[in-house]
Design a protein around this motif. Sequence first.
Motif, PDB file in Angstrom:
ATOM      1  N   THR A  85       0.844  -1.185   0.000  1.00 13.74           N
ATOM      2  CA  THR A  85       0.000   0.000   0.000  1.00 13.74           C
ATOM      3  C   THR A  85       0.886   1.244   0.000  1.00 13.74           C
ATOM      4  N   ALA A  86       0.537   2.238  -0.797  1.00 19.40           N
ATOM      5  CA  ALA A  86       1.265   3.509  -0.765  1.00 19.40           C
ATOM      6  C   ALA A  86       0.334   4.572  -0.202  1.00 19.40           C
ATOM      7  N   VAL A  87       0.818   5.342   0.768  1.00 21.28           N
ATOM      8  CA  VAL A  87      -0.026   6.380   1.373  1.00 21.28           C
ATOM      9  C   VAL A  87       0.694   7.715   1.339  1.00 21.28           C
ATOM     10  N   LYS A  88      -0.100   8.768   1.307  1.00 22.03           N
ATOM     11  CA  LYS A  88       0.458  10.110   1.352  1.00 22.03           C
ATOM     12  C   LYS A  88       0.096  10.752   2.686  1.00 22.03           C
ATOM     13  N   VAL A  89       1.083  11.416   3.271  1.00 23.85           N
ATOM     14  CA  VAL A  89       0.828  12.090   4.534  1.00 23.85           C
ATOM     15  C   VAL A  89       1.145  13.570   4.370  1.00 23.85           C
ATOM     16  N   ALA A  90       0.474  14.371   5.191  1.00 25.44           N
ATOM     17  CA  ALA A  90       0.731  15.812   5.211  1.00 25.44           C
ATOM     18  C   ALA A  90       1.136  16.226   6.617  1.00 25.44           C
ATOM     19  N   ILE A  91       1.980  17.237   6.701  1.00 29.31           N
ATOM     20  CA  ILE A  91       2.400  17.780   7.996  1.00 29.31           C
ATOM     21  C   ILE A  91       1.974  19.238   8.053  1.00 29.31           C
ATOM     22  N   LEU A  92       1.266  19.605   9.114  1.00 30.85           N
ATOM     23  CA  LEU A  92       0.877  21.010   9.300  1.00 30.85           C
ATOM     24  C   LEU A  92       1.863  21.653  10.265  1.00 30.85           C
ATOM     25  N   GLY A  93       2.657  22.571   9.757  1.00 30.70           N
ATOM     26  CA  GLY A  93       3.657  23.247  10.590  1.00 30.70           C
ATOM     27  C   GLY A  93       5.019  22.607  10.409  1.00 30.70           C
ATOM     28  N   PHE A  94       6.042  23.449  10.353  1.00 25.23           N
ATOM     29  CA  PHE A  94       7.400  22.927  10.197  1.00 25.23           C
ATOM     30  C   PHE A  94       8.317  23.599  11.219  1.00 25.23           C
ATOM     31  N   GLY A  95       7.809  23.716  12.438  1.00 19.91           N
ATOM     32  CA  GLY A  95       8.667  24.113  13.553  1.00 19.91           C
ATOM     33  C   GLY A  95       9.426  22.895  14.041  1.00 19.91           C
ATOM     34  N   THR A  96       9.820  22.921  15.297  1.00 13.82           N
ATOM     35  CA  THR A  96      10.621  21.837  15.855  1.00 13.82           C
ATOM     36  C   THR A  96       9.967  20.474  15.647  1.00 13.82           C
ATOM     37  N   VAL A  97       8.696  20.367  16.023  1.00 12.36           N
ATOM     38  CA  VAL A  97       8.027  19.064  15.964  1.00 12.36           C
ATOM     39  C   VAL A  97       7.745  18.644  14.518  1.00 12.36           C
ATOM     40  N   GLY A  98       7.285  19.572  13.705  1.00  7.41           N
ATOM     41  CA  GLY A  98       7.006  19.260  12.306  1.00  7.41           C
ATOM     42  C   GLY A  98       8.244  18.742  11.585  1.00  7.41           C
ATOM     43  N   LEU A 107      -4.596  10.796   0.456  1.00  3.96           N
ATOM     44  CA  LEU A 107      -4.197  11.380   1.746  1.00  3.96           C
ATOM     45  C   LEU A 107      -4.669  10.459   2.867  1.00  3.96           C
ATOM     46  N   ASP A 108      -3.724   9.897   3.634  1.00  2.00           N
ATOM     47  CA  ASP A 108      -4.105   8.927   4.662  1.00  2.00           C
ATOM     48  C   ASP A 108      -4.070   9.526   6.062  1.00  2.00           C
ATOM     49  N   VAL A 109      -3.179  10.488   6.284  1.00  2.00           N
ATOM     50  CA  VAL A 109      -3.062  11.034   7.635  1.00  2.00           C
ATOM     51  C   VAL A 109      -2.540  12.462   7.589  1.00  2.00           C
ATOM     52  N   VAL A 110      -3.021  13.272   8.521  1.00  2.00           N
ATOM     53  CA  VAL A 110      -2.518  14.631   8.686  1.00  2.00           C
ATOM     54  C   VAL A 110      -1.875  14.740  10.071  1.00  2.00           C
ATOM     55  N   PHE A 111      -0.577  15.053  10.101  1.00  2.00           N
ATOM     56  CA  PHE A 111       0.125  15.338  11.354  1.00  2.00           C
ATOM     57  C   PHE A 111       0.021  16.825  11.640  1.00  2.00           C
ATOM     58  N   GLU A 112      -0.506  17.171  12.804  1.00  2.00           N
ATOM     59  CA  GLU A 112      -0.676  18.586  13.125  1.00  2.00           C
ATOM     60  C   GLU A 112       0.316  19.002  14.190  1.00  2.00           C
ATOM     61  N   ALA A 113       1.194  19.951  13.837  1.00  2.00           N
ATOM     62  CA  ALA A 113       2.197  20.436  14.779  1.00  2.00           C
ATOM     63  C   ALA A 113       2.239  21.956  14.729  1.00  2.00           C
ATOM     64  N   ILE A 114       1.038  22.553  14.840  1.00  2.00           N
ATOM     65  CA  ILE A 114       0.968  24.003  14.967  1.00  2.00           C
ATOM     66  C   ILE A 114       0.447  24.302  16.368  1.00  2.00           C
ATOM     67  N   VAL A 115       0.203  25.563  16.704  1.00  2.31           N
ATOM     68  CA  VAL A 115      -0.239  25.862  18.064  1.00  2.31           C
ATOM     69  C   VAL A 115      -1.556  26.638  18.046  1.00  2.31           C
ATOM     70  N   GLY A 116      -2.273  26.566  19.158  1.00  2.00           N
ATOM     71  CA  GLY A 116      -3.500  27.335  19.299  1.00  2.00           C
ATOM     72  C   GLY A 116      -4.727  26.582  18.785  1.00  2.00           C
ATOM     73  N   GLU A 117      -5.891  27.058  19.229  1.00  2.00           N
ATOM     74  CA  GLU A 117      -7.136  26.354  18.888  1.00  2.00           C
ATOM     75  C   GLU A 117      -7.450  26.397  17.390  1.00  2.00           C
ATOM     76  N   GLU A 118      -7.374  27.590  16.840  1.00  2.00           N
ATOM     77  CA  GLU A 118      -7.670  27.742  15.403  1.00  2.00           C
ATOM     78  C   GLU A 118      -6.474  28.371  14.702  1.00  2.00           C
TER      79      GLU A 118
END
Lengths: 327, 327
Positions: free
Chosen positions: B2-15, B72-83
Amino acid sequence: MTAVKVAILGFGTVGEGIFNILKEKRKQLKETLGVDIEVAKILVHNVSKEREGVDASLLTNRFEDILALPQLDVVFEAIVGEEPAYGYLDAAIEKGAHVITANKVMFAKFGQALQEKAKKYGVQVGFEATTAGGVPVIKTMETILRVNDVLHIQGILNGTSNYILTQMRTEGISFETALKNAQDLGYAEADPYNDISGQDAFKKLMILSALAFGKQPNWEDVKVVGISEITLEQVQQADANGQRYRHIAEVSIDENGKIHAEIGPQLVDAAHPLYAIDGVDNAVALDTNYIGKITLVGPGAGMYPTASVMVEDYASMLSKQSVVVPV
Amino acid sequence: MTAVKVAILGFGTVGEGIFNILKEKRKQLKETLGVDIEVAKILVHNVSKEREGVDASLLTNRFEDILALPQLDVVFEAIVGEEPAYGYLDAAIEKGAHVITANKVMFAKFGQALQEKAKKYGVQVGFEATTAGGVPVIKTMETILRVNDVLHIQGILNGTSNYILTQMRTEGISFETALKNAQDLGYAEADPYNDISGQDAFKKLMILSALAFGKQPNWEDVKVVGISEITLEQVQQADANGQRYRHIAEVSIDENGKIHAEIGPQLVDAAHPLYAIDGVDNAVALDTNYIGKITLVGPGAGMYPTASVMVEDYASMLSKQSVVVPV
């Protein structure tokens, strides 16, 4: 609603704990997992001995009665020694049952064979209870190892030894007196050899090695030292220097893939993650490549700690089965 | 495969940590999970800023580009704040993607809504990284809770506060000097309010409460006290008495099902499971009905501890999907 039958091998402390938890939690597990879990048979030596809360019809001294159960889904093994435990679990797997064991002596030797057989038969093997009692080190390592490499493991894996060393320091008593106290409190067996010689910790360390590194060292290459040579004077001198004796089982892997394992007393200072672990607790400190060091601490033995992680093994198996995610 | 695509939100330390781990472990994850994981898009504010090792074509500042990814199989979220974090993840779930977050502020408030939505859409939510960084407290609790009841939780959930209290004791310096040191070392933000006021620990405790008890207390009923009022004299006096100040977040449930939560400095003695936790480590002590007390200790923050538990969340999701057990 799926209905499953489970069998328990042995009705000592741990076997009774499994029975009680499955009874107490039956309704909850039905609700959360959608599975009605019924204890259908218990293997014991003496079927005529009365056991409170246990219907006599559940007891058998013939393993064939276990294998003959229709809908047998899992066998909980809470007996001791390599055989007949291994033969029983091997046969249960062939019948298509999951197996869950607390038997470190059997599992250190036959764990790989059991797991390979289980894979072939499409069932699972639970062994959280073989190592460090109620401390969830097996499942934690399984999770961590999906992404992290574990590089080095240090553990206090025998609660009796740790209790004795703690008592020597805090009560100012000799090894012999502390051992006697441990026996009086039921922490140590009448024959305490396996605990105080390091052999018990050795078996658990071999299981951790197999999980972390995919292999064990040659057993005869591992130096195993117990705690019986440690004197009260040494313990007191260490304490005066801000140090403590801990009986530590450790294993690591080098760049060439060679495993190094050693078990024995070590002097540690306050910065060491195992310094503060007193009494009958077990603890495992894992060095990993991404997370760094994590330490898990908890009760190393006991009816309900051990039994509950075995039931958790089963609940995890059932929960994996019930997950339906379209890929 | 299986091939999956992932996205990362934010590219600070954790991203960035997530990106690096997915690159380093791509081959291994392919072998162990049978899934080829490709980072297909990274959401950043500034797409023209050069980032070492990152192909510029991966960067976007438009969330729609993430949603438009095929497979798109998964979104990693590494930003801050509610919205916009919550809105982003809500939309990703609607597109059928798993979501994995490190954002405790968002998750403490919207975690339940996200999980309910995920259930409806047949995807999963990973949130191990929201609480106690690299310490695997979420997965451990999920496992334990299948059989055990968690009755009481005590945690050191803010590494900055713990570092400051430790420095005051071991270096004999004031709160202000220790805070300055923490900022110089990158442990504390330029605006340290959330850390030293207890607000950061509060959000994490609310997540633990929801997991353990199925609900949070009313936020306004929770007393939240930080560490800024603790003086060097108090710390030294405590030390002389064999005690230490720890900033402890604790929550329990009473017989009537009411939740009690409190966050603030406590004096603990050497027998307390959090006494020995020094520096930037986090720790969580769980009181359970069967196992008794277990304590988990490890790094509370950092690029790789946090990122690796997020990738573990995803590996666990994939591994559940790939288990095929005939029931």
